[in-house]
Design a protein around this motif. Structure first.
Motif, short mmCIF file in Angstrom:
data_model
loop_
_atom_site.label_atom_id
_atom_site.label_comp_id
_atom_site.label_asym_id
_atom_site.label_seq_id
_atom_site.Cartn_x
_atom_site.Cartn_y
_atom_site.Cartn_z
N PRO A 118 41.81 -0.36 46.49
CA PRO A 118 43.26 -0.58 46.59
C PRO A 118 43.79 -2.08 46.48
O PRO A 118 44.89 -2.42 45.77
N ALA A 119 42.95 -3.09 46.65
CA ALA A 119 43.36 -4.46 46.58
C ALA A 119 43.17 -4.79 45.04
O ALA A 119 44.18 -5.50 44.63
N LEU A 120 42.33 -4.34 44.41
CA LEU A 120 42.34 -4.64 42.86
C LEU A 120 43.53 -4.00 42.26
O LEU A 120 44.05 -4.79 41.41
N GLU A 121 43.88 -2.93 42.77
CA GLU A 121 45.09 -2.22 41.99
C GLU A 121 46.31 -2.95 42.19
O GLU A 121 46.98 -3.23 41.34
N CYS A 122 46.46 -3.39 43.52
CA CYS A 122 47.60 -4.11 43.99
C CYS A 122 47.53 -5.48 43.04
O CYS A 122 48.89 -5.70 42.67
N LEU A 165 49.35 -8.94 51.46
CA LEU A 165 50.14 -7.69 51.26
C LEU A 165 51.06 -7.37 52.63
O LEU A 165 51.83 -6.56 52.50
N ASP A 166 50.41 -8.08 53.69
CA ASP A 166 51.48 -7.67 54.88
C ASP A 166 52.79 -8.27 55.14
O ASP A 166 53.29 -7.94 56.02
N LEU A 222 45.20 3.53 44.84
CA LEU A 222 45.69 2.91 46.00
C LEU A 222 45.31 3.77 47.35
O LEU A 222 45.42 3.03 48.14
N LEU A 223 45.14 4.93 47.19
CA LEU A 223 44.91 5.76 48.36
C LEU A 223 43.46 5.84 48.46
O LEU A 223 43.06 6.63 49.58
N GLY A 224 42.52 5.27 47.63
CA GLY A 224 41.30 5.30 48.07
C GLY A 224 40.77 4.43 49.12
O GLY A 224 41.44 3.68 49.78
N GLU A 281 52.02 0.73 54.81
CA GLU A 281 53.12 -0.18 54.81
C GLU A 281 52.90 -1.45 53.71
O GLU A 281 53.96 -1.72 53.07
N ARG A 282 51.62 -1.74 53.44
CA ARG A 282 51.39 -2.78 52.46
C ARG A 282 52.10 -2.14 50.99
O ARG A 282 52.57 -2.88 50.28
N LEU A 283 51.76 -0.64 50.85
CA LEU A 283 52.13 -0.30 49.70
C LEU A 283 53.43 0.02 49.36
O LEU A 283 54.14 -0.38 48.39
N SER A 284 54.27 0.13 50.56
CA SER A 284 55.73 0.22 50.36
C SER A 284 56.24 -1.23 50.10
O SER A 284 57.17 -1.27 49.53
N ARG A 285 55.82 -2.09 50.91
CA ARG A 285 56.39 -3.43 50.65
C ARG A 285 55.91 -3.90 49.21
O ARG A 285 56.93 -4.57 48.67
#
Length: 665
Positions: free
Chosen positions: A99-103, A50-51, A92-94, A160-164
């Motif tokens: 968070p990886a599972l959610e993404c 996700l980076d 996602l913020l946990g 940054e990962r979530l925004s991307r």
């Protein structure tokens, strides 16, 4: 699936993708009882991918295999038809691997929406698209991150990962399904009238792309077109032409049509706070060919018209010098500066003229031009004067951006309101010398001799004045604070009056014990604040000068986030008769949820442009230091005990929940 950015061969990123696929194959081939071992490895590698954009594109290509491989086996994500968009944010913020599972679940859902993967019964392409659109609409701050204390604290690698990831989802889905949410967010932010509007521009760019796919003209689409028009040219004449073509077109207009053109631009700016590059072209034409139309083009009220008439020569010079397509945002600041009557203060006119001829330090010139969004920016002194117009016209539109420099942003805002001549002097000194000199208890402090401040690296998405001044102010404030180490009490007691000016009240109170880090004399603190600022307890006195104070910012659950410098603007009743504290928050987005029902209002309760407000007791529940005029105090004992108890309980249940409390005397 759509084309995507591919990583270069034989790079760490490509090897990471290959490693991910190898572990995904292991997961696919593992028996049910053995999948858990491989799940965690796949999720850990997925988090790393996700980076980068290429990494997310690779994950999306693998997404149809996630479900059949058993990646979600044993978790709530194994049944996507039961998932709720409202729970996505918390996950996602946990912490942990959730968070990886959610993404990866969002990418799996995107594959279902695109017809690249099979969904379970009742969760087909339409359901998957609606789910993702709801997730995006409910998390616009992750898609287009705002500049707030909470967002800055949460920022970092995961932010940054979530925004991307969210940008990738938006690019694949299109924005038409969240058009209404984006328009609402744009309107909410614009009501605050910020100087820096890059986030609004990004939202409107996405909305513009969505409009190409919208088949009906509903309310959201109509409003989106209005806002986009204000940003890119509100008139039919402007919207259909390039800047050069527009310049020629207005020169050929009949007088009555030119009058209408000026009115359209002025009304669009006044109604939205947005300014188009064409507006600069129009003003530059009018100042020489039809100056009588400038009041309409600037949408001036009666005070603004008088100010323009009394300073017509100066305003003409400013327009010719500083108003350009590249600096068009400052037109709103020019309009508001005239309406505020700022030019009637004697230092302002010569201070502005000085900036037109001031030699700019080469380093400052470089910084100003590099921070410009234009490929061929105008000279630094043009950018600086334009930025100064914005700050003088929108003093509460100044912000700290993504920097931990709330002290500097607050100071610039307060000087623009309380001491504009001093601010102009600082701007000139900082631009000419790339240094500021201030005094602390009689000793000169040179910013050029100081090596550090709170901001280790300055994010340069700032208005030009803040860009020039913030590094120096940050270092000087830090040095002043250092010089108070060892004194009894909070250092702000001595720093704030020296740093900001004589108009900062010398009375000071704090609720934190500097030695223990706990809470001290809380009831007395609450009573004193009421006696100093609440008109029902201070003898009906109104605030003369904006005053600095400090608050404990909390998140939407009321948990402590950090200390924050703000300024009290005034205390007044709102339309419902509720006493409110109106204050300046140097965060770019001032509408915030601090938990326990403490939600800062920015436009619903009589706020002026750029103000936030809270009911008096709610504000007091987040306050930790303030200044007051000790010779004009009311009676602290007149404050009702139940009011004090209510504020104390709110403090104890939120930011001070984990602190020690000194016993009552």
């Amino acid at each position: 699936m759509s084309a995507s950015v591919a990583p270069s061969p034989d790079t760490p990123e490509q090897r990471l993708i290959e490693d991910f696929e190898r572990h995904l194959r292991n997961l696919e081939s593992a028996r049910t009882f053995g999948k858990a071992v491989h799940q965690s490895r796949v999720l850990a590698l997925g988090l790393k991918l996700l980076d980068s954009d290429a990494g997310i594109a690779a994950l999306y290509a693998f997404a149809p295999r996630f479900g059949p491989a058993g990646l979600f086996l044993g978790s709530d994500w194994d049944r996507p038809e039961t998932l709720q968009p409202g729970f996505v944010r918390g996950t996602l913020l946990g912490g942990g691997l959730n968070p990886a599972l959610e993404c990866l679940s969002e990418l799996r859902t995107l594959a279902i929406a695109a017809g690249e993967a099979e969904g379970p019964e009742g969760f087909g392409r339409d359901e998957a698209r609606r789910f993702l659109e709801a997730v995006l609409a409910q998390n616009l701050d992750l898609l287009f991150p705002p500049a707030t204390e909470a967002a800055r604290e949460q920022a970092g690698l995961m932010g940054e990962r979530l925004s991307r990831l969210f940008r990738f989802l938006l690019a694949e889905l299109g924005a038409d399904g969240i058009l209404g949410a984006m328009v609402g967010e744009v309107e909410r932010v614009l009501l605050q009238r910020p100087i820096m509007i890059q986030r609004v521009e990004r939202l409107l760019h996405a909305a513009s792309e969505a409009l190409e796919r919208v088949e009906v003209d509903d309310e959201a689409a109509i409003e989106a077109r209005r806002l986009i028009g204000a940003l890119h040219g509100p008139s039919a004449c402007a919207a259909a032409r390039s800047l050069d073509e527009y310049r020629d077109a207005i020169a050929a207009l009949e007088p009555e049509d030119l009058d209408e053109e000026a009115r359209i631009f002025g009304e669009a700016m006044a109604g939205t706070g947005l300014v188009s590059p064409q507006h600069a072209v129009l003003l530059r034409y009018l100042v020489d060919q039809a100056p009588e139309l400038l009041p309409d083009a600037l949408a001036l009220d009666r005070v603004g018209q008088v100010s323009l008439e009394e300073n017509r020569g100066l305003i003409a010079e400013i327009i010719r010098f500083a108003i350009r397509p590249e600096t068009a945002r400052c037109i709103y600041g020019l309009s508001r500066m005239l309406e505020r009557g700022t030019l009637f203060f004697p230092p302002v006119a010569p201070g502005l003229r000085r900036l037109m001829v001031l030699p700019i330090h080469p380093e400052v010139e470089r910084q100003l031009q590099e921070a410009s969004e234009w490929p061929d920016p105008p000279p630094g002194k043009v950018l600086l004067l334009a930025g100064t117009l914005s700050v003088l016209g929108q003093p509460r539109g100044v912000d700290q951006g993504h920097n931990p420099t709330c002290q500097a942003a607050r100071a610039i805002s307060m000087w623009a309101q309380n001491d504009v001549g001093y601010l102009l002097e600082l701007i000139a000194r900082g631009a000419r010398d790339d240094e500021l000199v201030m005094h602390f208890e009689g000793d000169a402090i040179h910013s050029g001799e100081l090596s550090f401040g709170l901001a280790q690296t300055l994010h340069t998405e700032l208005d030009p004045v803040s860009l020039v001044l913030t590094p120096h102010l940050d270092r000087i404030y830090m040095e002043m604070s250092r010089r108070t180490i060892g004194r009894t009490g909070d250092g702000h007691r001595w720093v704030n009056p020296e740093f900001h000016g004589w108009w900062v009240y010398r009375g000071f109170d704090e609720v934190l014990d500097e030695v223990t880090g706990g809470i001290r004399e809380c009831d007395e603190f609450i009573r004193l604040f009421h006696a100093a600022y609440h008109p029902e307890y201070n003898g009906g006195r109104q605030l003369v000068y904006v005053q600095p104070c400090g608050v404990a910012v909390t998140d939407h659950d009321g948990n402590f986030v950090g200390w924050h410098a703000i300024a009290i603007q005034r205390v007044a009743r709102d339309a419902d008769g509720v006493w409110r504290v109106y204050f300046f928050n140097p965060n770019r987005d001032k509408g915030q949820n601090w938990g326990q029902g403490v939600i800062t209002s920015t436009h619903d309760h009589g706020e002026f442009e750029g103000e936030s407000s809270l009911p008096f007791e709610q504000f007091a529940s987040r306050l930790y230091v303030f200044h007051y005029k000790d010779i004009e105090l009311g009676d602290p004992d007149a404050v009702p005990a139940d009011t004090v108890a209510s504020v104390r309980d709110a403090i104890a249940a939120s930011w001070a929940a984990k602190m020690a409390w000194a016993p009552k005397a």
